[in-house]
Design an enzyme around this catalytic site. Structure first.
Site, PDB file in Angstrom:
ATOM      1  N   LYS A  48       0.925  -1.286   0.026  1.00 45.61           N
ATOM      2  CA  LYS A  48       0.019  -0.042  -0.025  1.00 45.61           C
ATOM      3  C   LYS A  48       0.746   1.198  -0.087  1.00 45.61           C
ATOM      4  O   LYS A  48       0.444   2.469  -0.279  1.00 45.61           O
ATOM      5  CB  LYS A  48      -0.932   0.091   1.109  1.00 45.61           C
ATOM      6  CG  LYS A  48      -1.981  -1.099   1.001  1.00 45.61           C
ATOM      7  CD  LYS A  48      -2.979  -0.780  -0.062  1.00 45.61           C
ATOM      8  CE  LYS A  48      -4.288  -1.689  -0.130  1.00 45.61           C
ATOM      9  NZ  LYS A  48      -5.221  -1.325  -0.704  1.00 45.61           N
ATOM     10  N   SER A 282      -3.258 -12.134   4.160  1.00 49.04           N
ATOM     11  CA  SER A 282      -3.809 -12.159   2.632  1.00 49.04           C
ATOM     12  C   SER A 282      -2.447 -12.901   1.784  1.00 49.04           C
ATOM     13  O   SER A 282      -2.961 -13.343   0.556  1.00 49.04           O
ATOM     14  CB  SER A 282      -4.236 -10.719   2.401  1.00 49.04           C
ATOM     15  OG  SER A 282      -2.844 -10.126   2.500  1.00 49.04           O
TER      16      SER A 282
HETATM   17  C1  LIG Z   1      -2.925  -6.845   3.968  1.00 49.30           C
HETATM   18  C2  LIG Z   1      -3.775  -6.727   2.669  1.00 49.30           C
HETATM   19  N1  LIG Z   1      -3.959  -7.571   1.813  1.00 49.30           N
HETATM   20  C3  LIG Z   1      -4.751  -7.430   0.666  1.00 49.30           C
HETATM   21  C4  LIG Z   1      -5.321  -6.090   0.518  1.00 49.30           C
HETATM   22  C5  LIG Z   1      -6.104  -5.907  -0.468  1.00 49.30           C
HETATM   23  O1  LIG Z   1      -5.478  -4.964  -1.619  1.00 49.30           O
HETATM   24  P1  LIG Z   1      -6.376  -4.083  -2.573  1.00 49.30           P
HETATM   25  O2  LIG Z   1      -6.941  -3.173  -1.552  1.00 49.30           O
HETATM   26  O3  LIG Z   1      -5.540  -3.631  -3.600  1.00 49.30           O
HETATM   27  O4  LIG Z   1      -7.406  -4.982  -3.132  1.00 49.30           O
HETATM   28  C6  LIG Z   1      -5.010  -5.039   1.385  1.00 49.30           C
HETATM   29  C7  LIG Z   1      -5.823  -3.643   1.252  1.00 49.30           C
HETATM   30  O5  LIG Z   1      -5.521  -2.878   2.208  1.00 49.30           O
HETATM   31  C8  LIG Z   1      -4.122  -5.300   2.530  1.00 49.30           C
HETATM   32  O6  LIG Z   1      -3.878  -4.432   3.561  1.00 49.30           O
END
Ligand SMILES: Cc1ncc(COP(=O)(O)O)c(C=O)c1O
Length: 328
Positions: A48, A282
């Site tokens: 991010k 994630s």
């Molecule tokens: C740890 C983590 N994984 C996945 C995501 C998802 O990414 P995106 O917002 O680009 O879909 C985020 C988004 O905040 C995140 O902080």
């Protein structure tokens, strides 16, 4: 020139150009490869940082953000950390509005980087570590109020194109260059959808045959058209059960995959033990989904995933607690 070839003018320039590694130990004996982009090596320990830089620099260029103006954003912690870094360097006050359900490491890190952190209580019945779409609605209301009260610029990650553009211009372009374009599929756990949207757009433009899959938590797969039966899952950063995400383009979606909390956690632990990669929930979900593809419809292929953030952000959770119910 990469970020390691010269003296950089600030931490902002250290964002991006992360390594791409093959997870050869995890896929041993399988037919196919997984290439993983180490986004947790960004200065704020997540992918991010990229969108924080892009959104702020686009707002500066469009004069939507004025010198010294306050920046506000709703965050699960990672966008807020990226914004805290970019705002600290550029001299903008930054307010991060976050659900109390997200891990406390994130709030502490943002405060340490100079952000004002506003924590919003979860809905009655919601559990810490399990932030639902309903919890996020409360954070959204608090964010809007603060933006109005302070005459602030909202770095709106769900709406602003800078989110997906950061991944279109940089993350995806780096992956194509690092892999020589030699991959067949991409799967991504979706929060705002910015990473999926930007990467999928660039990959399809490069080679329309690259297949792009959305990853959602089991029980919260609303983008796949299912009812949310478990909106309060543990996979922090996404899977918010929002049926429509403004940044996503349906024509870039080739399929939908689901990963259970247990699979995401077990895979994050395997990443640490077998690959020496200390990443979050994630990232575990993304790699678990890629393993599903290699065992199924993408057998024999090379699959690209993002390792979204660092395992350090979850030390207070049961992700690394081998005595928890998720131990193998
Ligand atoms: C740890 C983590 N994984 C996945 C995501 C998802 O990414 P995106 O917002 O680009 O879909 C985020 C988004 O905040 C995140 O902080």
């Amino acid at each position: 020139m990469t970020r390691t070839d010269r003296v950089l003018t600030s931490a902002i320039e250290a964002i991006g150009n992360t390594p791409l590694v093959e997870l050869a130990r995890l896929t041993k004996g399988m037919d196919g490869r997984i290439l993983a982009k180490m986004e947790y090596l960004n200065p704020g320990l997540s992918k991010k940082d990229r969108i924080a830089r892009q959104i702020i620099e686009e707002a500066e260029a469009q004069v939507a953000l004025k010198p010294g103006q306050t920046v506000v954003e709703l965050t699960s912690g990672n966008t807020g950390t990226g914004l805290a870094i970019v705002c600290a360097v550029k001299g903008y006050p930054f307010v991060a509005v976050m659900s109390r359900g997200n891990s406390m490491e994130r709030a502490r890190m943002m405060s340490a980087l100079g952000a004002e952190v506003v924590l919003v209580d979860q809905l009655p019945g919601s559990r810490p570590g399990q932030v639902s779409g309903g919890d996020l609605e409360l954070v959204e209301m608090a964010t809007r109020k603060i933006v109005l009260e302070r005459g602030a610029f909202r770095a709106d990650q769900f709406q602003l194109q800078g989110n997906q553009r950061a991944h279109y211009l940089h993350t995806a372009a780096e992956i194509i260059q690092q892999s020589g374009g030699l991959f067949h599929a991409f799967c991504d756990f979706v929060g705002t959808g910015g990473s999926f949207a930007g990467c999928a757009a660039a990959f399809k433009e490069y080679n329309p045959l690259i297949r792009c899959f959305i990853v959602e938590p089991e029980g919260a797969a609303v983008l796949a058209g299912e009812q949310a039966t478990n909106p309060n899952h543990r996979i922090q950063g996404g899977g918010y059960s929002m049926a429509s995400l403004p940044l996503l383009r349906p024509e870039h979606v080739d399929g939908h995959l689901q990963v259970s909390e247990t699979e995401a956690i077990r895979t994050a632990r395997r990443l640490a033990k077998q690959e020496g990669i200390f990443a979050g929930f994630s990232s575990g979900a993304n790699v678990a989904a890629a393993l599903q593809l290699l065992k199924g419809e993408c057998r024999g292929s090379t699959i690209v995933v993002l390792l979204c953030d660092s395992g350090l952000k979850y030390l207070s959770t049961d992700l690394w607690d081998s005595t928890s119910s998720f131990s193998e």
